[in-house]
Design an enzyme around this catalytic site. Sequence first.
Site, PDB file in Angstrom:
ATOM      1  N   GLY A 153       0.837  -1.207   0.000  1.00  0.00           N
ATOM      2  CA  GLY A 153       0.000   0.000   0.000  1.00  0.00           C
ATOM      3  C   GLY A 153       0.864   1.245   0.000  1.00  0.00           C
ATOM      4  O   GLY A 153       0.670   2.166  -0.810  1.00  0.00           O
ATOM      5  N   HIS A 154       1.849   1.274   0.899  1.00  0.00           N
ATOM      6  CA  HIS A 154       2.774   2.416   0.930  1.00  0.00           C
ATOM      7  C   HIS A 154       3.516   2.531  -0.404  1.00  0.00           C
ATOM      8  O   HIS A 154       3.702   3.636  -0.938  1.00  0.00           O
ATOM      9  CB  HIS A 154       3.823   2.227   2.029  1.00  0.00           C
ATOM     10  CG  HIS A 154       3.273   2.182   3.428  1.00  0.00           C
ATOM     11  ND1 HIS A 154       3.307   1.042   4.191  1.00  0.00           N
ATOM     12  CD2 HIS A 154       2.701   3.138   4.198  1.00  0.00           C
ATOM     13  CE1 HIS A 154       2.777   1.294   5.383  1.00  0.00           C
ATOM     14  NE2 HIS A 154       2.398   2.551   5.412  1.00  0.00           N
TER      15      HIS A 154
END
Length: 282
Positions: A36-37
């Site tokens: 996600g990051h």
Amino acid sequence: MQIARTIAEARAAIAALRAANKTVALVPTMGALHRGHLSLVRAARAACDAVVVTIFVNPTQFGPNEDFSKYPRTFDADCALLQAENVDLLFAPQPGEMYAQDATTVVEVEQISARLDGQSRPGHFRGVATVVAKLFNIVAPGKAFFGQKDAAQVAVLRRMVRDLNFNVELVVCPIVREPDGLAMSSRNRYLSPQDRRSALILDRVLRHIQSRAAAGAIDAAELIDSGLAVLADEPDVRLDYLRIVDPDTLADLPDVERGALVAIAAHVGPARLIDNVLIPSR
Ligand code: AMP
């Protein structure tokens, strides 16, 4: 990849990027990085010449009984991931570098900050808004990248940027999920195998509401009740909130006709997890 531990080092590195006429993107994180990051880092890489990532577990956004001291810290692995993404600068300060002991100035985004997670976690969004304002002042990015995963945070920061005239464009990236639907989160590391299975209920509740809305249901109370019926399949999951709100103000909506944010937060084992879905305007 350069690593700055102090504000002065970060400012010097960013001044060098600017002197080379590079546009600067900022990706604020608390580390324990996952895909996600990395999706934010890739979006930043595609949009700007230079990418600055911050890793800072911000004490002021944690409540007294929350997981600040236990929050996963995986700095070496994070560095390797960011290096592989061609990040220009990693700014990773300690709390003492970011906050003077007698600091008394905060950013309070009134009303919005008291809704959703702000209602369950008093003071959380004051901590978030204050630290992000500080990072904007340190990095002065043209664009800053945030995840839709933290939809309430996005609403708070959008309002802060507008109200305080920060010269930055917020870019919001879609939620990255595990193959089985669980939204990726640093806190998923807290889950036992049993918790991990139970946690799938958040995504199931949201998809149930989304499909009912797509089939024509509009009444928010009815949609929430149908979601709660699905949630009852996992009695071990303790609901914090399930709400249908305006994505900009986070105020409850009576119906989803003009579009809505459906947001859920629940305790699964030792973790408090959040997830959401946007329902488009019809
Ligand atoms: P955190 O490290 O949890 O503070 O998250 C840093 C940034 O990554 C925030 O803008 C989050 O919304 C974003 N983020 C976290 N998890 C996800 C995810 N599963 N998909 C997309 N963005 C995410």
